[in-house]
Design a protein around this motif. Structure first.
Motif, mmCIF file in Angstrom:
data_model
loop_
_atom_site.group_PDB
_atom_site.id
_atom_site.type_symbol
_atom_site.label_atom_id
_atom_site.label_comp_id
_atom_site.label_asym_id
_atom_site.label_seq_id
_atom_site.Cartn_x
_atom_site.Cartn_y
_atom_site.Cartn_z
ATOM 1 N N GLY A 27 0.819 -1.214 0.000
ATOM 2 C CA GLY A 27 0.000 0.000 0.000
ATOM 3 C C GLY A 27 0.853 1.264 0.000
ATOM 4 O O GLY A 27 0.471 2.283 -0.578
ATOM 5 N N GLN A 28 2.037 1.178 0.630
ATOM 6 C CA GLN A 28 2.918 2.357 0.695
ATOM 7 C C GLN A 28 3.878 2.413 -0.493
ATOM 8 O O GLN A 28 4.783 3.248 -0.531
ATOM 9 N N GLY A 29 3.737 1.487 -1.428
ATOM 10 C CA GLY A 29 4.618 1.480 -2.613
ATOM 11 C C GLY A 29 6.019 0.987 -2.314
ATOM 12 O O GLY A 29 6.943 1.208 -3.095
ATOM 13 N N LYS A 30 6.193 0.266 -1.160
ATOM 14 C CA LYS A 30 7.529 -0.226 -0.820
ATOM 15 C C LYS A 30 7.719 -1.670 -1.293
ATOM 16 O O LYS A 30 8.791 -2.227 -1.185
ATOM 17 N N MET A 31 6.619 -2.292 -1.718
ATOM 18 C CA MET A 31 6.675 -3.661 -2.243
ATOM 19 C C MET A 31 5.857 -3.680 -3.509
ATOM 20 O O MET A 31 4.931 -2.887 -3.663
ATOM 21 N N PHE A 32 6.166 -4.615 -4.410
ATOM 22 C CA PHE A 32 5.472 -4.644 -5.696
ATOM 23 C C PHE A 32 4.758 -5.980 -5.882
ATOM 24 O O PHE A 32 4.908 -6.882 -5.068
ATOM 25 N N LEU A 33 4.000 -6.055 -6.978
ATOM 26 C CA LEU A 33 3.156 -7.236 -7.182
ATOM 27 C C LEU A 33 3.927 -8.560 -7.102
ATOM 28 O O LEU A 33 3.478 -9.488 -6.421
ATOM 29 N N PRO A 34 5.097 -8.681 -7.776
ATOM 30 C CA PRO A 34 5.825 -9.970 -7.682
ATOM 31 C C PRO A 34 6.191 -10.326 -6.237
ATOM 32 O O PRO A 34 6.159 -11.504 -5.860
ATOM 33 N N ASP A 35 6.508 -9.292 -5.419
ATOM 34 C CA ASP A 35 6.830 -9.558 -4.004
ATOM 35 C C ASP A 35 5.595 -10.106 -3.287
ATOM 36 O O ASP A 35 5.670 -11.045 -2.497
ATOM 37 N N MET A 36 4.444 -9.485 -3.584
ATOM 38 C CA MET A 36 3.207 -9.885 -2.921
ATOM 39 C C MET A 36 2.846 -11.323 -3.334
ATOM 40 O O MET A 36 2.366 -12.118 -2.529
ATOM 41 N N MET A 37 3.152 -11.653 -4.608
ATOM 42 C CA MET A 37 2.870 -13.026 -5.077
ATOM 43 C C MET A 37 3.791 -14.026 -4.378
ATOM 44 O O MET A 37 3.366 -15.119 -3.990
ATOM 45 N N ALA A 38 5.051 -13.639 -4.197
ATOM 46 C CA ALA A 38 5.999 -14.530 -3.504
ATOM 47 C C ALA A 38 5.541 -14.734 -2.060
ATOM 48 O O ALA A 38 5.611 -15.850 -1.518
ATOM 49 N N SER A 39 5.049 -13.679 -1.437
ATOM 50 C CA SER A 39 4.567 -13.791 -0.056
ATOM 51 C C SER A 39 3.361 -14.727 0.019
ATOM 52 O O SER A 39 3.243 -15.525 0.947
ATOM 53 N N ALA A 40 2.486 -14.611 -0.980
ATOM 54 C CA ALA A 40 1.318 -15.497 -1.009
ATOM 55 C C ALA A 40 1.765 -16.950 -1.154
ATOM 56 O O ALA A 40 1.196 -17.846 -0.526
ATOM 57 N N GLU A 41 2.803 -17.187 -1.956
ATOM 58 C CA GLU A 41 3.337 -18.558 -2.101
ATOM 59 C C GLU A 41 3.853 -19.082 -0.766
ATOM 60 O O GLU A 41 3.638 -20.234 -0.402
ATOM 61 N N ALA A 42 4.559 -18.208 -0.034
ATOM 62 C CA ALA A 42 5.094 -18.617 1.271
ATOM 63 C C ALA A 42 3.945 -18.959 2.222
ATOM 64 O O ALA A 42 3.999 -19.947 2.969
ATOM 65 N N MET A 43 2.892 -18.151 2.165
ATOM 66 C CA MET A 43 1.737 -18.392 3.036
ATOM 67 C C MET A 43 1.083 -19.734 2.675
ATOM 68 O O MET A 43 0.685 -20.500 3.558
ATOM 69 N N ARG A 44 0.997 -19.996 1.379
ATOM 70 C CA ARG A 44 0.396 -21.265 0.949
ATOM 71 C C ARG A 44 1.239 -22.450 1.421
ATOM 72 O O ARG A 44 0.693 -23.490 1.789
ATOM 73 N N ALA A 45 2.566 -22.276 1.396
ATOM 74 C CA ALA A 45 3.459 -23.363 1.836
ATOM 75 C C ALA A 45 3.236 -23.651 3.328
ATOM 76 O O ALA A 45 3.184 -24.812 3.750
ATOM 77 N N ALA A 46 3.083 -22.592 4.112
ATOM 78 C CA ALA A 46 2.834 -22.782 5.551
ATOM 79 C C ALA A 46 1.471 -23.436 5.757
ATOM 80 O O ALA A 46 1.321 -24.376 6.551
ATOM 81 N N MET A 47 0.478 -22.969 4.994
ATOM 82 C CA MET A 47 -0.877 -23.517 5.132
ATOM 83 C C MET A 47 -0.934 -24.990 4.710
ATOM 84 O O MET A 47 -1.705 -25.764 5.258
ATOM 85 N N ALA A 48 -0.107 -25.368 3.721
ATOM 86 C CA ALA A 48 -0.104 -26.770 3.271
ATOM 87 C C ALA A 48 0.298 -27.700 4.418
ATOM 88 O O ALA A 48 -0.144 -28.838 4.485
ATOM 89 N N VAL A 49 1.103 -27.194 5.339
ATOM 90 C CA VAL A 49 1.495 -27.994 6.508
ATOM 91 C C VAL A 49 0.418 -27.906 7.601
ATOM 92 O O VAL A 49 0.058 -28.914 8.215
ATOM 93 N N LEU A 50 -0.116 -26.699 7.813
ATOM 94 C CA LEU A 50 -0.998 -26.481 8.976
ATOM 95 C C LEU A 50 -2.459 -26.869 8.708
ATOM 96 O O LEU A 50 -3.185 -27.257 9.633
ATOM 97 N N ASP A 51 -2.857 -26.773 7.442
ATOM 98 C CA ASP A 51 -4.234 -27.079 7.078
ATOM 99 C C ASP A 51 -4.662 -28.498 7.518
ATOM 100 O O ASP A 51 -5.681 -28.652 8.201
ATOM 101 N N PRO A 52 -3.897 -29.545 7.180
ATOM 102 C CA PRO A 52 -4.307 -30.898 7.617
ATOM 103 C C PRO A 52 -4.369 -31.027 9.136
ATOM 104 O O PRO A 52 -5.216 -31.762 9.662
ATOM 105 N N GLU A 53 -3.510 -30.289 9.831
ATOM 106 C CA GLU A 53 -3.532 -30.344 11.303
ATOM 107 C C GLU A 53 -4.826 -29.745 11.838
ATOM 108 O O GLU A 53 -5.432 -30.267 12.768
ATOM 109 N N LEU A 54 -5.243 -28.632 11.225
ATOM 110 C CA LEU A 54 -6.498 -28.001 11.652
ATOM 111 C C LEU A 54 -7.673 -28.924 11.355
ATOM 112 O O LEU A 54 -8.581 -29.071 12.163
ATOM 113 N N LYS A 55 -7.620 -29.546 10.169
ATOM 114 C CA LYS A 55 -8.748 -30.410 9.775
ATOM 115 C C LYS A 55 -8.881 -31.606 10.705
ATOM 116 O O LYS A 55 -9.988 -32.055 10.991
ATOM 117 N N LYS A 56 -7.751 -32.106 11.193
ATOM 118 C CA LYS A 56 -7.784 -33.267 12.098
ATOM 119 C C LYS A 56 -8.663 -32.999 13.315
ATOM 120 O O LYS A 56 -9.286 -33.893 13.864
#
Ligand code: B1M
Length: 225
Positions: free
Chosen positions: A55-84
């Motif tokens: 929002g402050q123009g300090k990060m750009f779209l590719p950075d935000m996409m990389a962050s989303a990938e990192a979040m998905r990687a964490a969720m891929a581990v935590l999601d099955p634990e939550l579902k259990k």
């Protein structure tokens, strides 16, 4: 879990580092940390920091996409634990979930879906960029109790109204409860578009879904067929 680990989780999202995020999530599971705690205190604050910097123009779209990938990687581990957590519960209701038309943000919606599943709801996730007609068709097909519509953009939240209208047009509105959420969405907006409820985060979405099911059951008793 130490504050250092939570800050490392946050940083892995800011850095857009999926391997680190995944390793930290696995570490949390091995240490017996509640998956929701790792998500809410570690990884989600990273996403918020990314949003702020974008929002402050300090990060750009590719950075935000990389962050989303990192979040998905964490969720891929935590999601099955939550579902259990929800495997032994009786079925609480059928929910059709999706992100509204024109919007491809999915992380918050996925979290809502995971927690609803963990609390006994049968969730059918239609994904992102979902039209009102698609929501209505799936609600009819699965005889859904609740339709949940996520929106992350001020430009796409208006399409939540389109979902309510599509359900009305399909003649399903009286049978299906509509809940809405997403960062720009408010309770006032939910009322304005004729939704049945608004939740600000994934845990509140579970509480809301339960209360909508109670309302549905009460009105079914009050109006016998
Ligand atoms: Co976008 N993006 N993005 N983005 N993105 C935001 C939303 C933004 C606030 C960033 C900013 O400017 N500061 C901004 C929106 C501004 C606005 O409209 N007010 C924005 C923008 C502008 C855009 C693009 C337009 C950028 C561009 O192209 N120039 C573009 C739009 C694409 C599109 O959708 N058509 C875009 C694209 C993307 C990525 C693809 C790069 C990526 C998404 C990847 C993905 O999801 N696979 C992305 C990301 C990651 C973000 C931020 C940084 C993080 C969103 C997120 O995952 N948060 C976001 C900034 C922010 O939100 N602070 C931003 C973590 C998640 C756990 O929280 O999604 O809020 P959240 O979900 C919460 C609650 O909201 C609630 O519960 C969840 C869990 O607690 N909730 C519900 C959500 N849905 C619910 C449904 C419910 C109930 C509760 O009931 C049904």
């Amino acid at each position: 879990m130490s504050d250092d680990t939570f800050s490392a989780m946050r940083q892995s999202i800011i850095d857009g580092a999926p391997d680190t995020a995944s390793a930290l999530a696995r570490q949390a599971v091995a240490a017996g940390i509640a998956p929701l705690e790792a998500i809410n205190h570690g990884f989600v604050p990273g996403m918020h920091a990314v949003g702020e910097q974008f929002g402050q123009g300090k990060m750009f779209l590719p950075d935000m996409m990389a962050s989303a990938e990192a979040m998905r990687a964490a969720m891929a581990v935590l999601d099955p634990e939550l579902k259990k957590l929800g495997t032994e519960r009786p079925m609480a209701g059928v929910v059709i979930l999706g992100t509204t038309q024109g919007d491809i943000h999915e992380i918050g919606k996925m979290l809502v879906g995971t927690l609803l599943s963990a609390h006994g709801f049968r969730v059918h996730d239609l994904g992102v960029d979902v039209t009102g007609e698609q929501f209505a068709a799936k609600a009819r097909e699965l005889n859904a109790d609740i339709v949940g519509v996520s929106a992350l953009l001020t430009t796409t939240m208006r399409n939540q109204r389109g979902v309510v209208e599509a359900l009305e047009k399909a003649g399903l509105r009286s049978q299906v409860q509509v809940m809405v959420g997403g960062a720009p969405v408010t309770r006032k907006w939910a009322e304005e578009i004729g939704a049945d409820g608004y939740a600000k985060d994934a845990m509140s979405a579970v509480a809301l879904a339960r209360s909508l099911m109670e309302q549905k059951t009460r009105s079914a008793v009050a109006e016998p067929v």
